[in-house]
Write a protein that holds these residues in place. Structure first.
Motif, PDB file in Angstrom:
ATOM      1  N   SER A  99      60.881   0.854 -21.943  1.00  0.00           N
ATOM      2  CA  SER A  99      61.104   0.241 -20.639  1.00  0.00           C
ATOM      3  C   SER A  99      62.544  -0.259 -20.558  1.00  0.00           C
ATOM      4  N   MET A 100      62.887  -0.816 -19.409  1.00  0.00           N
ATOM      5  CA  MET A 100      64.221  -1.403 -19.260  1.00  0.00           C
ATOM      6  C   MET A 100      64.404  -2.540 -20.273  1.00  0.00           C
ATOM      7  N   ALA A 101      63.352  -3.315 -20.470  1.00  0.00           N
ATOM      8  CA  ALA A 101      63.439  -4.425 -21.423  1.00  0.00           C
ATOM      9  C   ALA A 101      63.673  -3.914 -22.842  1.00  0.00           C
ATOM     10  N   GLU A 102      62.964  -2.853 -23.222  1.00  0.00           N
ATOM     11  CA  GLU A 102      63.135  -2.288 -24.563  1.00  0.00           C
ATOM     12  C   GLU A 102      64.521  -1.667 -24.711  1.00  0.00           C
ATOM     13  N   LEU A 103      64.981  -0.999 -23.666  1.00  0.00           N
ATOM     14  CA  LEU A 103      66.325  -0.409 -23.702  1.00  0.00           C
ATOM     15  C   LEU A 103      67.380  -1.503 -23.852  1.00  0.00           C
ATOM     16  N   ALA A 104      67.228  -2.594 -23.115  1.00  0.00           N
ATOM     17  CA  ALA A 104      68.172  -3.712 -23.227  1.00  0.00           C
ATOM     18  C   ALA A 104      68.128  -4.321 -24.626  1.00  0.00           C
ATOM     19  N   ARG A 105      66.917  -4.462 -25.175  1.00  0.00           N
ATOM     20  CA  ARG A 105      66.784  -5.026 -26.523  1.00  0.00           C
ATOM     21  C   ARG A 105      67.486  -4.150 -27.538  1.00  0.00           C
ATOM     22  N   ARG A 106      67.295  -2.833 -27.435  1.00  0.00           N
ATOM     23  CA  ARG A 106      67.920  -1.911 -28.376  1.00  0.00           C
ATOM     24  C   ARG A 106      69.436  -1.872 -28.215  1.00  0.00           C
ATOM     25  N   ALA A 107      69.919  -2.086 -26.986  1.00  0.00           N
ATOM     26  CA  ALA A 107      71.364  -2.085 -26.743  1.00  0.00           C
ATOM     27  C   ALA A 107      71.985  -3.441 -27.054  1.00  0.00           C
ATOM     28  N   ASP A 108      71.141  -4.414 -27.380  1.00  0.00           N
ATOM     29  CA  ASP A 108      71.584  -5.778 -27.686  1.00  0.00           C
ATOM     30  C   ASP A 108      72.314  -6.409 -26.500  1.00  0.00           C
ATOM     31  N   ILE A 109      71.721  -6.221 -25.309  1.00  0.00           N
ATOM     32  CA  ILE A 109      72.234  -6.874 -24.109  1.00  0.00           C
ATOM     33  C   ILE A 109      71.074  -7.579 -23.428  1.00  0.00           C
ATOM     34  N   SER A 110      71.393  -8.436 -22.495  1.00  0.00           N
ATOM     35  CA  SER A 110      70.357  -9.112 -21.727  1.00  0.00           C
ATOM     36  C   SER A 110      69.814  -8.155 -20.672  1.00  0.00           C
ATOM     37  N   GLU A 111      68.508  -8.158 -20.481  1.00  0.00           N
ATOM     38  CA  GLU A 111      67.920  -7.290 -19.463  1.00  0.00           C
ATOM     39  C   GLU A 111      68.464  -7.625 -18.079  1.00  0.00           C
TER      40      GLU A 111
END
Length: 97
Positions: free
Chosen positions: A50-62
């Motif tokens: 999801s967008m949240a998982e993508l943000a977590r993996r990119a180490d950025i805030s959703e």
């Protein structure tokens, strides 16, 4: 604030945005590679991408995807397109067993 300070701040913002875009693209590549090596299923987060998982993996805030800056909208659109394409061709999500 002087013109030099404004210019320097704008340049720092452009650099941050570029760094964030590179991190998101690298996270996309890593997720795809993990799915490919795991039979098409995402091995983390219970299989949900999801967008949240993508943000977590990119180490950025959703919330970075949802800020008002046009650059952030472009990044969000790119991420949404990637997620839509991923969900069409791979098994993504959680399922009760």
């Amino acid at each position: 604030m002087s013109a030099n300070h404004k210019l320097a701040a704008a340049l720092r913002g452009v650099a941050r945005t570029h760094k964030m875009e590179l991190a998101v693209k690298e996270a996309m590549r890593a997720i795809e590679a993990e799915m490919q090596s795991n039979g098409g299923i995402y091995p983390a987060n219970g299989g949900a991408v999801s967008m949240a998982e993508l943000a977590r993996r990119a180490d950025i805030s959703e919330s970075s995807f949802y800020k008002k800056a046009p650059e952030n909208h472009e990044l969000k659109d790119m991420a949404n397109l990637w997620l839509d394409n991923l969900k069409k061709k791979e098994t993504v999500g959680r399922m009760r067993v």
